[in-house]
Enzyme design. Structure first.
Site, PDB file in Angstrom:
ATOM      1  N   PHE A 159       0.826  -1.207   0.000  1.00  0.00           N
ATOM      2  CA  PHE A 159       0.000   0.000   0.000  1.00  0.00           C
ATOM      3  C   PHE A 159       0.861   1.257   0.000  1.00  0.00           C
ATOM      4  O   PHE A 159       1.692   1.450   0.900  1.00  0.00           O
ATOM      5  CB  PHE A 159      -0.894   0.047   1.247  1.00  0.00           C
ATOM      6  CG  PHE A 159      -2.223  -0.639   1.095  1.00  0.00           C
ATOM      7  CD1 PHE A 159      -3.286   0.003   0.470  1.00  0.00           C
ATOM      8  CD2 PHE A 159      -2.422  -1.920   1.602  1.00  0.00           C
ATOM      9  CE1 PHE A 159      -4.528  -0.623   0.349  1.00  0.00           C
ATOM     10  CE2 PHE A 159      -3.650  -2.556   1.479  1.00  0.00           C
ATOM     11  CZ  PHE A 159      -4.706  -1.903   0.849  1.00  0.00           C
ATOM     12  N   ASP A 160       0.657   2.099  -0.995  1.00  0.00           N
ATOM     13  CA  ASP A 160       1.141   3.464  -0.908  1.00  0.00           C
ATOM     14  C   ASP A 160       0.383   4.125   0.247  1.00  0.00           C
ATOM     15  O   ASP A 160      -0.700   3.678   0.624  1.00  0.00           O
ATOM     16  CB  ASP A 160       0.857   4.181  -2.233  1.00  0.00           C
ATOM     17  CG  ASP A 160       1.132   5.664  -2.162  1.00  0.00           C
ATOM     18  OD1 ASP A 160       2.272   6.027  -1.803  1.00  0.00           O
ATOM     19  OD2 ASP A 160       0.217   6.456  -2.445  1.00  0.00           O
ATOM     20  N   LEU A 161       0.932   5.203   0.810  1.00  0.00           N
ATOM     21  CA  LEU A 161       0.258   5.862   1.923  1.00  0.00           C
ATOM     22  C   LEU A 161      -0.409   7.175   1.525  1.00  0.00           C
ATOM     23  O   LEU A 161      -1.610   7.332   1.662  1.00  0.00           O
ATOM     24  CB  LEU A 161       1.241   6.104   3.079  1.00  0.00           C
ATOM     25  CG  LEU A 161       1.772   4.846   3.787  1.00  0.00           C
ATOM     26  CD1 LEU A 161       2.685   5.234   4.946  1.00  0.00           C
ATOM     27  CD2 LEU A 161       0.634   3.964   4.280  1.00  0.00           C
TER      28      LEU A 161
END
Length: 229
Positions: free
Chosen positions: A9-11
């Protein structure tokens, strides 16, 4: 049963609503320096910031120079004398104070952590990402947290993804899904690394890079359908 076991997951603007937090922190920064904010100030900063991050992702500057340069250029534009690095530090302090999240992100991350290995894979800065993850207890749902500043490599570069794989037990590439909002970093990086990608595109942006993400979603809840296909 899902074909995926690991979700990267990118944040920022995938889990965190960075756009909202950034605007609040930017306004607080100008107030700190007693500068009246005008309509074009934030747009000017965003343009400078994007260009500076692009330089980082191309390997033209390092994280330390990014922190200095983006605000030095902005305040030079205002013809306001300030140390860019000091201004950046103050902005980051404000950024941590205004954590906001994409709708339902916290619940979804918590839920997915029960059945998947979750990796936070971010190009963000260490002093910002960890406090925000801790704010709602999110850090405990991620098995691994990879921050570009710590490993001195940023998406879309291969070395960033090497680190994600090594620190998450070297899963098979076919078992990994990269989820993020950025075509330039998340999707391009995942495609180049030969893993499946999911473009989080809530604003229905045009695919200007003509990339071919494996999946595209407009709301995080749509990830469930992908994971049960």
């Amino acid at each position: 049963m899902s074909k995926y076991t690991h979700l990267f997951f990118d944040l920022d603007n995938t889990i965190f609503d960075f756009t909202v937090s950034s605007k609040l922190a930017f306004s607080a920064l100008l107030e700190h320096y007693n500068i009246e904010q005008k309509q074009d100030h934030y747009e000017t900063y965003i343009k400078i910031n994007a260009e500076t991050w692009s330089e980082l992702e191309k390997g033209l500057i390092d994280q330390k120079e990014l922190k200095r340069k983006r605000f030095q250029l902005f305040f030079d534009y205002l013809e306001f004398e300030v140390d860019g690095y000091v201004a950046n530090q103050k902005y980051l302090e404000f950024l941590v104070q205004f954590p906001t999240y994409i709708e339902n992100a916290i619940t979804i991350v918590q839920d997915l952590s029960q059945n998947f290995t979750l990796v936070a894979a971010t190009n963000g800065l260490t002093q910002v990402q960890y406090p925000r993850l801790s704010n709602e207890g999110l850090e405990k749902f991620f098995d691994t947290i990879i921050v570009s500043e710590e490993i001195k490599a940023a998406k879309p570069h291969k070395r960033f993804f090497n680190e994600c794989f090594e620190q998450s037990g070297n899963p098979e590439k076919s078992q990994v899904l990269m989820i993020g909002d950025s075509l330039h970093t998340d999707i391009l990086g995942g495609i180049n690394y030969e893993i499946d990608t999911c473009w989080f595109n809530p604003n229905k942006n045009v695919n200007v890079l003509n990339l071919d993400p494996t999946h595209e979603i407009k709301a995080l809840e749509e990830i469930y359908k992908i994971l049960t296909e």
